[in-house]
Design an enzyme around this catalytic site. Structure first.
Site, PDB file in Angstrom:
ATOM      1  CE  LYS A 259       8.190  28.794 -16.387  1.00 25.92           C
ATOM      2  NZ  LYS A 259       6.801  28.787 -16.845  1.00 25.92           N
TER       3      LYS A 259
ATOM      4  CG  HIS B 103      11.490  27.955 -18.516  1.00 21.09           C
ATOM      5  ND1 HIS B 103      11.595  27.133 -17.499  1.00 21.09           N
ATOM      6  CD2 HIS B 103      10.511  27.153 -19.437  1.00 21.09           C
ATOM      7  CE1 HIS B 103      10.957  26.102 -17.780  1.00 21.09           C
ATOM      8  NE2 HIS B 103      10.194  26.247 -18.830  1.00 21.09           N
TER       9      HIS B 103
ATOM     10  CG  ASP C 133      -5.658  44.849 -26.719  1.00 17.58           C
ATOM     11  OD1 ASP C 133      -5.997  43.601 -26.472  1.00 17.58           O
ATOM     12  OD2 ASP C 133      -5.093  45.363 -27.937  1.00 17.58           O
TER      13      ASP C 133
ATOM     14  N   GLY D  82      -2.750  26.641 -19.240  1.00 12.69           N
ATOM     15  CA  GLY D  82      -1.156  26.575 -19.061  1.00 12.69           C
ATOM     16  C   GLY D  82      -0.666  27.537 -18.286  1.00 12.69           C
ATOM     17  CB  THR D  83      -1.463  30.642 -16.672  1.00  6.53           C
ATOM     18  OG1 THR D  83      -1.987  31.123 -17.963  1.00  6.53           O
ATOM     19  CG2 THR D  83      -0.732  31.753 -15.873  1.00  6.53           C
ATOM     20  CB  THR D  84       2.825  28.031 -14.025  1.00  9.59           C
ATOM     21  OG1 THR D  84       3.907  28.605 -14.923  1.00  9.59           O
ATOM     22  CG2 THR D  84       2.495  26.615 -14.884  1.00  9.59           C
TER      23      THR D  84
ATOM     24  CB  THR E  28       7.957  21.964 -16.062  1.00 16.00           C
ATOM     25  OG1 THR E  28       7.035  22.341 -16.967  1.00 16.00           O
ATOM     26  CG2 THR E  28       8.443  20.493 -16.434  1.00 16.00           C
TER      27      THR E  28
ATOM     28  CB  ALA F  12      -0.988  20.313 -17.972  1.00 15.68           C
ATOM     29  CB  SER F  13       2.978  22.005 -14.430  1.00 17.78           C
ATOM     30  OG  SER F  13       3.524  20.934 -14.662  1.00 17.78           O
ATOM     31  CG  ASN F  14       5.724  21.091 -19.845  1.00 16.69           C
ATOM     32  OD1 ASN F  14       5.186  20.811 -21.186  1.00 16.69           O
ATOM     33  ND2 ASN F  14       6.821  21.585 -19.730  1.00 16.69           N
TER      34      ASN F  14
END
Length: 233
Positions: free
Chosen positions: A140, A136, A33, A76-78, A147, A101-103
């Site tokens: 998600k 998860h 926003d 960290g967004t996948t 990961t 990083a994926s995690n």
């Protein structure tokens, strides 16, 4: 260190808490926003790094907004990896800084290394079939998780009989589960499995802050392998 948070959901709040505990400053918080704050004075002139945890469809535009302003990014967004080569090109040609990083959990990245080591051994034992299971929270959006994809890449690199088309990944979405990942080797005689359970989001948040600290005065495309290189096999 002056940090801008891009995305202020549950992870954003946890990152803010860990950052303040480590004596860093949060100079800007940008969410869905208030996108105009990418051009705010605080973001443009006081940000050392942007930490981005949003959604797959908004991640890449957010990265480009940061690059246009020469702000290093930790994300960290996948679910956005179709744009990976564009990001790497920006880092190479325009000297941008990007950490993905994926995690971000240190434990998970040790788990990645353990899974690769196990896969190297299991390459010699064709009687074992391997699969991945991940669980998860229901919020998600991407499935399988980033990961799980990273785990699958490590297995495929080291087991000749496995490809993306014949490696099974089972994904479940349940309640508020932070993350459970299991690698399972099954034969007629027995089962071998290794598992990582995340108890909460603290490990992910701390890893993101460690990444932000690590990239100071660095350029290029960086990952947890760079951060953890001194301790990984």
């Amino acid at each position: 260190m002056n940090i801008a948070l891009v995305g202020y959901g549950k992870m954003g709040h946890e990152i803010e808490k860990i950052a303040r505990e480590r004596k860093h400053n949060i100079v800007s918080i940008i969410d869905i926003d208030n996108q105009e704050d990418f051009d705010s004075n605080d973001f443009l002139h006081h940000t050392d790094v942007a930490i981005e945890f949003t959604r797959p469809e908004t991640a890449f535009p957010n990265y480009m907004k940061c690059f246009e302003r020469n702000i290093p990014v930790v994300t960290g967004t996948t679910g956005w990896l179709q744009h990976l080569e564009k990001i790497k090109k920006e880092c190479q040609e325009n000297k941008q800084t990007f950490f993905y990083a994926s995690n971000y959990s240190i434990g998970v990245n040790l788990f990645f290394a353990l899974s690769k080591f196990l896969a190297k051994m299991m390459n010699n034992f064709s009687q074992y079939d391997v699969s991945i299971e991940e669980v998860h929270h229901v919020h998600k959006l991407d499935s399988p998780s980033g990961t799980a994809i990273t785990l699958s890449e490590g297995i495929i690199e080291n087991i000749n009989r496995k490809t993306f088309s014949n490696l099974s990944i089972r994904s479940k979405r349940e309640d508020e589960v932070p993350g459970i990942h299991t690698v399972i080797y099954r034969s007629e005689a027995d089962i071998i499995s290794i598992r990582h359970n995340a108890n909460n989001r603290k490990g992910f948040a701390l890893g993101a802050i460690l990444a932000a600290e690590y990239i100071q005065k660095k350029t290029g495309f960086l990952t947890m392998n760079d951060l953890l290189k001194p301790i990984l096999i």
